[in-house]
Design a protein around this motif. Structure first.
Motif, PDB file in Angstrom:
ATOM      1  N   LYS A 125     -18.416  15.862  19.351  1.00  0.00           N
ATOM      2  CA  LYS A 125     -18.133  14.464  19.658  1.00  0.00           C
ATOM      3  C   LYS A 125     -17.816  14.265  21.135  1.00  0.00           C
ATOM      4  CE  LYS A 125     -16.536  13.052  15.069  1.00  0.00           C
ATOM      5  NZ  LYS A 125     -15.388  12.574  14.255  1.00  0.00           N
ATOM      6  N   GLU A 126     -17.298  15.305  21.783  1.00  0.00           N
ATOM      7  CA  GLU A 126     -16.988  15.217  23.210  1.00  0.00           C
ATOM      8  C   GLU A 126     -18.219  15.417  24.073  1.00  0.00           C
ATOM      9  OE1 GLU A 126     -14.006  18.103  23.952  1.00  0.00           O
ATOM     10  OE2 GLU A 126     -12.475  17.149  22.684  1.00  0.00           O
ATOM     11  N   HIS A 127     -19.308  15.898  23.475  1.00  0.00           N
ATOM     12  CA  HIS A 127     -20.506  16.206  24.252  1.00  0.00           C
ATOM     13  C   HIS A 127     -21.725  15.410  23.780  1.00  0.00           C
ATOM     14  CE1 HIS A 127     -17.919  19.646  25.218  1.00  0.00           C
ATOM     15  NE2 HIS A 127     -18.653  19.795  26.296  1.00  0.00           N
ATOM     16  N   ILE A 128     -21.480  14.232  23.252  1.00  0.00           N
ATOM     17  CA  ILE A 128     -22.576  13.356  22.832  1.00  0.00           C
ATOM     18  C   ILE A 128     -23.097  12.563  24.033  1.00  0.00           C
ATOM     19  CG2 ILE A 128     -23.165  11.281  21.498  1.00  0.00           C
ATOM     20  CD1 ILE A 128     -21.289  12.250  19.322  1.00  0.00           C
ATOM     21  N   TRP A 129     -24.406  12.563  24.211  1.00  0.00           N
ATOM     22  CA  TRP A 129     -25.034  11.655  25.158  1.00  0.00           C
ATOM     23  C   TRP A 129     -25.366  10.384  24.384  1.00  0.00           C
ATOM     24  CZ3 TRP A 129     -29.126  15.366  27.764  1.00  0.00           C
ATOM     25  CH2 TRP A 129     -28.439  16.265  28.588  1.00  0.00           C
ATOM     26  N   ARG A 130     -24.639   9.330  24.632  1.00  0.00           N
ATOM     27  CA  ARG A 130     -24.840   8.068  23.920  1.00  0.00           C
ATOM     28  C   ARG A 130     -25.679   7.137  24.793  1.00  0.00           C
ATOM     29  NH1 ARG A 130     -22.545   5.479  19.069  1.00  0.00           N
ATOM     30  NH2 ARG A 130     -23.683   3.508  19.041  1.00  0.00           N
ATOM     31  N   VAL A 131     -26.743   6.599  24.204  1.00  0.00           N
ATOM     32  CA  VAL A 131     -27.612   5.654  24.908  1.00  0.00           C
ATOM     33  C   VAL A 131     -27.527   4.316  24.178  1.00  0.00           C
ATOM     34  CG1 VAL A 131     -29.912   5.170  25.789  1.00  0.00           C
ATOM     35  CG2 VAL A 131     -29.134   7.546  25.573  1.00  0.00           C
ATOM     36  N   GLY A 132     -26.609   3.467  24.619  1.00  0.00           N
ATOM     37  CA  GLY A 132     -26.415   2.175  23.982  1.00  0.00           C
ATOM     38  C   GLY A 132     -26.157   2.318  22.489  1.00  0.00           C
ATOM     39  N   ASN A 133     -26.769   1.439  21.720  1.00  0.00           N
ATOM     40  CA  ASN A 133     -26.673   1.520  20.273  1.00  0.00           C
ATOM     41  C   ASN A 133     -27.849   2.261  19.654  1.00  0.00           C
ATOM     42  OD1 ASN A 133     -24.255   0.020  20.078  1.00  0.00           O
ATOM     43  ND2 ASN A 133     -25.393  -1.907  20.248  1.00  0.00           N
ATOM     44  N   ARG A 146     -20.099   6.938   9.056  1.00  0.00           N
ATOM     45  CA  ARG A 146     -18.652   6.794   9.159  1.00  0.00           C
ATOM     46  C   ARG A 146     -18.176   6.306  10.525  1.00  0.00           C
ATOM     47  NH1 ARG A 146     -16.799   6.567   4.303  1.00  0.00           N
ATOM     48  NH2 ARG A 146     -14.766   7.375   4.899  1.00  0.00           N
ATOM     49  N   ASP A 147     -19.055   6.293  11.503  1.00  0.00           N
ATOM     50  CA  ASP A 147     -18.668   5.863  12.844  1.00  0.00           C
ATOM     51  C   ASP A 147     -18.481   4.346  12.873  1.00  0.00           C
ATOM     52  OD1 ASP A 147     -18.705   7.207  15.781  1.00  0.00           O
ATOM     53  OD2 ASP A 147     -19.348   5.117  15.898  1.00  0.00           O
ATOM     54  N   ASP A 148     -17.529   3.873  13.648  1.00  0.00           N
ATOM     55  CA  ASP A 148     -17.288   2.428  13.757  1.00  0.00           C
ATOM     56  C   ASP A 148     -18.464   1.709  14.409  1.00  0.00           C
ATOM     57  OD1 ASP A 148     -14.820   2.704  12.566  1.00  0.00           O
ATOM     58  OD2 ASP A 148     -13.747   2.887  14.479  1.00  0.00           O
ATOM     59  N   ASN A 149     -19.173   2.412  15.280  1.00  0.00           N
ATOM     60  CA  ASN A 149     -20.333   1.826  15.960  1.00  0.00           C
ATOM     61  C   ASN A 149     -21.491   2.822  15.878  1.00  0.00           C
ATOM     62  OD1 ASN A 149     -21.971   0.179  17.562  1.00  0.00           O
ATOM     63  ND2 ASN A 149     -21.211   1.091  19.467  1.00  0.00           N
ATOM     64  N   PRO A 150     -22.131   2.934  14.717  1.00  0.00           N
ATOM     65  CA  PRO A 150     -23.134   3.976  14.526  1.00  0.00           C
ATOM     66  C   PRO A 150     -24.398   3.726  15.339  1.00  0.00           C
ATOM     67  CG  PRO A 150     -23.121   2.489  12.655  1.00  0.00           C
ATOM     68  CD  PRO A 150     -21.954   2.106  13.507  1.00  0.00           C
ATOM     69  N   PRO A 151     -25.046   4.777  15.811  1.00  0.00           N
ATOM     70  CA  PRO A 151     -26.326   4.623  16.505  1.00  0.00           C
ATOM     71  C   PRO A 151     -27.459   4.415  15.505  1.00  0.00           C
ATOM     72  CG  PRO A 151     -25.819   6.942  16.266  1.00  0.00           C
ATOM     73  CD  PRO A 151     -24.647   6.192  15.677  1.00  0.00           C
ATOM     74  N   LEU A 152     -28.608   4.002  16.008  1.00  0.00           N
ATOM     75  CA  LEU A 152     -29.782   3.899  15.143  1.00  0.00           C
ATOM     76  C   LEU A 152     -30.309   5.279  14.776  1.00  0.00           C
ATOM     77  CD1 LEU A 152     -31.709   0.971  16.903  1.00  0.00           C
ATOM     78  CD2 LEU A 152     -30.302   0.877  14.838  1.00  0.00           C
ATOM     79  N   VAL A 153     -30.207   6.209  15.730  1.00  0.00           N
ATOM     80  CA  VAL A 153     -30.692   7.573  15.507  1.00  0.00           C
ATOM     81  C   VAL A 153     -29.655   8.557  16.042  1.00  0.00           C
ATOM     82  CG1 VAL A 153     -32.479   9.291  16.052  1.00  0.00           C
ATOM     83  CG2 VAL A 153     -33.129   6.908  15.638  1.00  0.00           C
ATOM     84  N   ALA A 154     -29.400   9.604  15.271  1.00  0.00           N
ATOM     85  CA  ALA A 154     -28.589  10.730  15.740  1.00  0.00           C
ATOM     86  C   ALA A 154     -29.509  11.933  15.878  1.00  0.00           C
ATOM     87  CB  ALA A 154     -27.467  11.032  14.758  1.00  0.00           C
TER      88      ALA A 154
END
Length: 332
Positions: A204-212, A237-245
Motif C-alpha cells: 500500500k505504501e508503494h502503489i503508483w496511483r493514476v487518478g481513479n 474494500r478501498d474507500d476510493n477504488p481504482p478501475l483497475v488494480a
C-alpha cells in the motif's frame, strides 16, 4: 450399456474448491465423476469437450467466455432438465440471466448458490445429510468471496488454498469435509496470513496511483499468491477504488508479467487492446487478466500503456451508441 461420466468443472479459488467438494460428495460416490479445477481461459474447452463426448456437466463458480459456447448450449439444452451451471458474478447475470440451464444469483458465492439450489431440491436423506455437513465450509467460502469479514476462518482457508494449492485443499475436503481446521492447518495458515499482512502494508505504501483509473504495484513487494487477495482489497474494500488494480512481477526468463484485476470486465478489454501476440502477449478473462511485456520495458512504460488503454476504453464507452432505431428515424 454406456456409463455416463459427470464432468464437475469449477474454479481454483476457495469458492470454486468448496463448490467442487460439495459436488463431489453429492454426486461423486454414486457414479463416475471427473473433477476439473480451472480458470476462465479453459472453461469453454472443457465444456465443449464434455458436450461432444455426451457426458453430464456441472459447472460451478465459472461461466463460458465465448458466445459460441453459449450458443451451442442453447441449441442443445433440454429445457425440462434442471440447471447445470451455478454462478454468481454480476457480469454473468447481466448477460445471461435468462438462461434456464444456469442458476445465477449475485447475492451469494458460487458454492452457496449451488448449495441453496440443492437444499431447495433435495429429496433424499443422504443429500440432506451431505448439505448439513458441507454447509460450514460453504458459508466460510461465501464470507471470503464476498469480503464479508464475519467469519475469521475464511481468511485462513483462503491462505491454505494459496499455500498448498487448490488440488490439495480439494483433496482435504473430499476426504474430510469438516470445516474445523487441524492444529497444523491453523498454525500454518495463521503464520502465512501474518506474513501476508506485512506484505500488504508495504504494498500500500508503494502503489503508483493514476487518478481513479489505475493502482499499480511494482515488482518485488508481493508474492504470486498475494495478487488476487490484494487486488480484491483495493477493488472491493478501498474507500476510493481504482478501475483497475495491477501488480508487476519480473519473471525468471527476464520478461514481465503484469496481473490485472477489475470489475465489469475492464481488465479483459485492456488486455485486448494491448496484446499483439508478438511483443506483448496476454491471457485471462474479463476481470482477471495478465499481460506479458518484453524485458526491455520499464515499469513506467507498462503502467503508462495500461493507463492509455483504460482511457481509450472510457472514451469508447462514453461515445454515443447508434441503434437500428436511430438509423431508421434518421432515414425517415
Amino acid at each position: 450399456m454406456r456409463t455416463s461420466l459427470l464432468n464437475i468443472i469449477s474454479h481454483t479459488d476457495l469458492d470454486g474448491v468448496a463448490a467442487a467438494a460439495l459436488a463431489w460428495h453429492v454426486n461423486g460416490p454414486a457414479g463416475l465423476a471427473r473433477v476439473s479445477l480451472t480458470g476462465y481461459g479453459e472453461v469453454d474447452s472443457l465444456i465443449s469437450e464434455a458436450m461432444a463426448a455426451g457426458g453430464e456437466l456441472l459447472v460451478l463458480d465459472l461461466f463460458c467466455q465465448r458466445e459460441e459456447t453459449v450458443d451451442a448450449i442453447d441449441r442443445g439444452w433440454d429445457e425440462t432438465r434442471p440447471p447445470f451451471l451455478f454462478d454468481h458474478h454480476k457480469s454473468t447475470f447481466e448477460r445471461y440471466g435468462g438462461r434456464k440451464w444456469a442458476e445465477i444469483d449475485t447475492g451469494y458465492c458460487g458454492a452457496l448458490v449451488y448449495w441453496r439450489w440443492l437444499s431447495a431440491n433435495a429429496k433424499e436423506a443422504r443429500t440432506r445429510d451431505i448439505l448439513a455437513a458441507l454447509e460450514p465450509i460453504v458459508r466460510i467460502a461465501n464470507d471470503r468471496d464476498l469480503w464479508l469479514g464475519e467469519i475469521p476462518e475464511s481468511r485462513l482457508w483462503q491462505a491454505l488454498v494459496t499455500m498448498c494449492g487448490h488440488w490439495s485443499v480439494f483433496a482435504r475436503l473430499a476426504a474430510n469435509p469438516d470445516a474445523k481446521m487441524t492444529q497444523a492447518e491453523f498454525d500454518g495458515a495463521s503464520e502465512f496470513t501474518e506474513r501476508q499482512e506485512a506484505r500488504f502494508a508495504l504494498a500500500k505504501e508503494h502503489i503508483w496511483r493514476v487518478g481513479n483509473d489505475l493502482s499499480f504495484v511494482c515488482d518485488g513487494v508481493l508474492e504470486y499468491g498475494d495478487v488476487s487477495d490484494f487486488c480484491g482489497l483495493l477493488l472491493d474494500r478501498d474507500d476510493n477504488p481504482p478501475l483497475v488494480a495491477a501488480v508487476a512481477a519480473k519473471r525468471m526468463s527476464g520478461d514481465w508479467a503484469v496481473s490485472m484485476r477489475s470489475r465489469d470486465g475492464l481488465a479483459g478489454r485492456v488486455l485486448a487492446l494491448l496484446k499483439d501476440g508478438k511483443k506483448v502477449r496476454g491471457g485471462g478473462h474479463g476481470d482477471a487478466s495478465a499481460l506479458y511485456f518484453p524485458r526491455n520495458y520499464t515499469q513506467e512504460q507498462m503502467r503508462d500503456s495500461i493507463v492509455a488503454a483504460i482511457k481509450v476504453e472510457k472514451e469508447r464507452s462514453a461515445a454515443p451508441k447508434v441503434t437500428l432505431g436511430d438509423l431508421l428515424k434518421w432515414k425517415g
